[in-house]
Design an enzyme around this catalytic site. Structure first.
Site, PDB file in Angstrom:
ATOM      1  N   GLU A 134      -0.644   1.802  -5.310  1.00 46.58           N
ATOM      2  CA  GLU A 134      -0.233   3.199  -5.261  1.00 46.58           C
ATOM      3  C   GLU A 134      -1.387   4.127  -5.652  1.00 46.58           C
ATOM      4  O   GLU A 134      -1.267   5.344  -5.545  1.00 46.58           O
ATOM      5  CB  GLU A 134       0.998   3.384  -6.173  1.00 46.58           C
ATOM      6  CG  GLU A 134       1.688   4.714  -6.109  1.00 46.58           C
ATOM      7  CD  GLU A 134       1.111   5.712  -7.101  1.00 46.58           C
ATOM      8  OE1 GLU A 134       1.439   6.906  -6.970  1.00 46.58           O
ATOM      9  OE2 GLU A 134       0.316   5.322  -7.993  1.00 46.58           O
ATOM     10  N   TRP A 135      -2.489   3.550  -6.149  1.00 43.37           N
ATOM     11  CA  TRP A 135      -3.748   4.252  -6.472  1.00 43.37           C
ATOM     12  C   TRP A 135      -3.678   5.106  -7.743  1.00 43.37           C
ATOM     13  O   TRP A 135      -4.575   5.921  -7.990  1.00 43.37           O
ATOM     14  CB  TRP A 135      -4.237   5.137  -5.320  1.00 43.37           C
ATOM     15  CG  TRP A 135      -4.104   4.549  -3.946  1.00 43.37           C
ATOM     16  CD1 TRP A 135      -4.484   3.311  -3.544  1.00 43.37           C
ATOM     17  CD2 TRP A 135      -3.551   5.184  -2.777  1.00 43.37           C
ATOM     18  NE1 TRP A 135      -4.207   3.129  -2.204  1.00 43.37           N
ATOM     19  CE2 TRP A 135      -3.638   4.259  -1.707  1.00 43.37           C
ATOM     20  CE3 TRP A 135      -3.008   6.452  -2.548  1.00 43.37           C
ATOM     21  CZ2 TRP A 135      -3.185   4.563  -0.420  1.00 43.37           C
ATOM     22  CZ3 TRP A 135      -2.553   6.745  -1.267  1.00 43.37           C
ATOM     23  CH2 TRP A 135      -2.638   5.809  -0.218  1.00 43.37           C
ATOM     24  N   GLY A 136      -2.606   5.004  -8.529  1.00 40.83           N
ATOM     25  CA  GLY A 136      -2.524   5.817  -9.747  1.00 40.83           C
ATOM     26  C   GLY A 136      -2.388   7.295  -9.452  1.00 40.83           C
ATOM     27  O   GLY A 136      -2.824   8.137 -10.233  1.00 40.83           O
ATOM     28  N   ASP A 142       0.829  -1.212   0.000  1.00 43.01           N
ATOM     29  CA  ASP A 142       0.000   0.000   0.000  1.00 43.01           C
ATOM     30  C   ASP A 142       0.868   1.269   0.000  1.00 43.01           C
ATOM     31  O   ASP A 142       2.107   1.186  -0.008  1.00 43.01           O
ATOM     32  CB  ASP A 142      -0.929  -0.054   1.224  1.00 43.01           C
ATOM     33  CG  ASP A 142      -2.279   0.580   0.959  1.00 43.01           C
ATOM     34  OD1 ASP A 142      -2.377   1.447   0.083  1.00 43.01           O
ATOM     35  OD2 ASP A 142      -3.242   0.199   1.659  1.00 43.01           O
ATOM     36  N   ASP A 185      -9.722   3.509  -3.584  1.00 40.84           N
ATOM     37  CA  ASP A 185     -10.487   2.333  -3.140  1.00 40.84           C
ATOM     38  C   ASP A 185     -11.895   2.298  -3.727  1.00 40.84           C
ATOM     39  O   ASP A 185     -12.579   3.329  -3.791  1.00 40.84           O
ATOM     40  CB  ASP A 185     -10.616   2.324  -1.609  1.00 40.84           C
ATOM     41  CG  ASP A 185      -9.322   1.910  -0.930  1.00 40.84           C
ATOM     42  OD1 ASP A 185      -8.292   1.770  -1.626  1.00 40.84           O
ATOM     43  OD2 ASP A 185      -9.355   1.734   0.298  1.00 40.84           O
TER      44      ASP A 185
END
Ligand code: GCU
Length: 518
Positions: free
Chosen positions: A189-191, A156, A213
């Site tokens: 890394e969520w972009g 994460d 998320d």
């Protein structure tokens, strides 16, 4: 006149160039990972514990999920104590995991399954309880995970102290590699940061989150799909865009919406990580998660993420190239009332046949069409077909012809077959198709192509070495993703014929997609 089409051998004439960068090369996740992760159902709550994880592993076996491909049973945040031990090692929470993680891993492995774990590329994980992260402890934590028998790490991005993402995620990649244990590496890394993770993800991890998320509602789910569907070019075997884990079965969407969720994840070759508590879900959930036809689209060995072919105000057509030459198509209605969504075999890239078989992957019904693909799709619903050529095929893909100078590429969606030929930009490179005609006579040739420039890209057309069209025009199509065709008639001899198009300007030929002979 009947024509037998024979694809020419190409192996010796294609040059393939690969960038010289350090790569992950762990040989894992050749198809998108399938499994389970507890986060979407438990978050950090106490019910996330050994009994739950073992229960999920049991259900994977007992309910046939393992048989249809689900393999990884993954732990998310909150599995550890808030402090490391005196040696600096992470310690499993003794209340949740009284027997530790190694014993749990042994149990999961005894079922023929694999186990995943979680930490953050930061000083702490995301939960406010303050569980330790792996920043600055990469090798020690990787070694510990390997010693427990861990097969998958979700890494994460919380509490990252502003340290460069490429640096942080590369460090863990190398730490995992140093353990010598095969561990699927999931970048979470969520972009968010620049450069975008999908540009460095393929050399760093096996999958990378492209979004924040997901939550268990339509707006969230379709938002993830929209963000993820434009990134198809970055996915390939061993390296997948990850629009986050499944919510199927968690109760916040209708069965229709969950079928859309599962269909879209499959056509985007997304990881299929079940996010509901399988000990509590109803039979509908199992029916969705165990749809082997849809799973086969996701797990297709060619490993191409599907792309959006058209989007008319929320009536969206996706197409995915499959290894056996079939196409998967999803007709997806993002709107709130029933609508007819239509496309065609040629629009989704499988033209050139006199008829097609459409298998509806949810109703399981099969029908035949000469090319039109259309369905009435309920609000928030998705109709998904597997489309196969079933009639006389009169097409040879350019990628299966002889290519003198150039490369086969697939970065501009809308092509037929598995790609198109991007010939070298010069005078002289050619593509040559070999066809067998059962008798002499006149045929119509249709060349599929794209030319994203505004300049004509003329070619000389020869049949058996004789020039039959001088500087045949291949005009601009407006974009490299806009495919069009050029048609001309020629005379063939009985038996083998060589049809060659040769670039006549310094710009080279257009991107050549296929040749149809009728
Ligand atoms: C671009 C485009 C290629 C094309 C090339 C060309 O690079 O992405 O697909 O072949 O231009 O001009 O030929």
């Amino acid at each position: 006149m009947r024509i037998a089409v024979v694809a020419a051998l190409v192996a010796t004439s294609i040059t393939i160039t690969a960038p010289q960068v350090e790569a992950l090369e762990n040989g894992l996740a050749r198809t998108p990972p399938m499994g389970f992760n507890n986060w979407n159902t438990t978050g950090c709550r106490a019910e996330f514990n050994e009994a739950m994880v073992k229960g999920i592993a049991d259900i994977f076996v007992n309910k046939g999920l393992k048989d249809v491909g689900y393999q990884y049973v993954n732990l998310d945040d909150c599995w550890a104590k808030t402090t490391r031990d005196s040696n600096g090692n992470l310690v499993p929470d003794p209340v949740r995991f009284p027997n530790g993680i190694k014993a749990l891993a042994d149990y999961v492995h005894s079922k023929g399954l694999k186990i995943g774990i979680y930490t953050s590329a930061g000083t702490k994980t995301c939960n406010t309880a303050g569980f330790p992260g792996a920043l600055g402890h990469e090798q020690q934590d990787a070694n510990l995970f390997a010693s427990w028998g861990i097969d998958y790490l979700k890494y994460d991005n919380c509490n990252n102290q502003g340290v460069d993402a490429v640096q942080r995620y590369t460090k863990m990649r190398d730490a995992l590699k140093n353990t010598g244990r095969p561990i699927v590496y999931s970048i979470c890394e969520w972009g968010r940061s620049e450069p975008k993770v999908w540009t460095w993800g393929p050399d760093t991890g096996n999958l990378w989150r492209t979004t924040g998320d997901i939550s268990d509602n339509w707006t969230s789910m379709i938002g993830k799909a929209k963000a993820n569907r434009v990134l198809a070019q970055y996915a390939k075997p061993g390296a997948w865009n990850d629009p986050d884990m499944l919510e199927v079965g968690n109760g916040g969407m209708t069965a229709t919406e969950y079928r859309t969720h599962f269909s879209l994840w499959a056509i985007m070759a997304a990881p299929l990580l079940i996010g509901s508590d399988l000990r509590k879900v109803n039979d509908d959930t199992f029916t969705i998660l165990k749809n082997t036809d849809v799973i086969a689209v996701d797990q297709d060995p060619l490993g191409k993420q599907g792309t959006v072919i058209s989007n008319s105000n929320g009536l969206v057509v996706y197409s995915k190239v499959l290894a056996n030459g079939d196409r998967a198509v999803a007709l997806s209605n993002e709107n709130t009332s029933t609508a007819t969504i239509s496309t065609s075999a040629s629009a989704i890239g499988i033209g050139g046949s006199s008829s097609y078989t459409l298998k509806d992957l949810w109703s399981k019904q099969t029908r035949t069409t000469t090319g039109s693909i259309s369905a009435s799709v309920p609000a928030h619903g998705t109709v998904m077909y597997r489309v196969s050529r079933s009639g006389n095929v009169n097409r040879i893909e350019a990628e299966n012809a002889t290519i003198s100078q150039g490369v086969v590429e697939s970065n501009h969606a809308g092509f037929s077959g598995t790609g198109f030929v991007n010939g070298t930009n010069a005078v002289g490179p050619y593509v040559e198709w070999t066809i067998n005609a059962t008798q002499a006579g006149t045929v119509t040739l249709t060349f599929g192509y794209a030319n994203g420039t505004t300049a004509n890209r003329p070619v000389d057309l020869t049949v058996n070495g004789t020039l039959v069209r001088d500087e045949l025009a291949f005009n601009g199509t407006g974009a490299w993703t806009n495919y069009s065709s050029v048609t001309t008639t020629v005379t063939l001899v009985a038996g083998e014929n060589k049809i060659r198009v040769t670039a006549t300007t310094a710009n080279g030929a257009a991107n050549l997609d296929y040749l149809d002979i009728t």
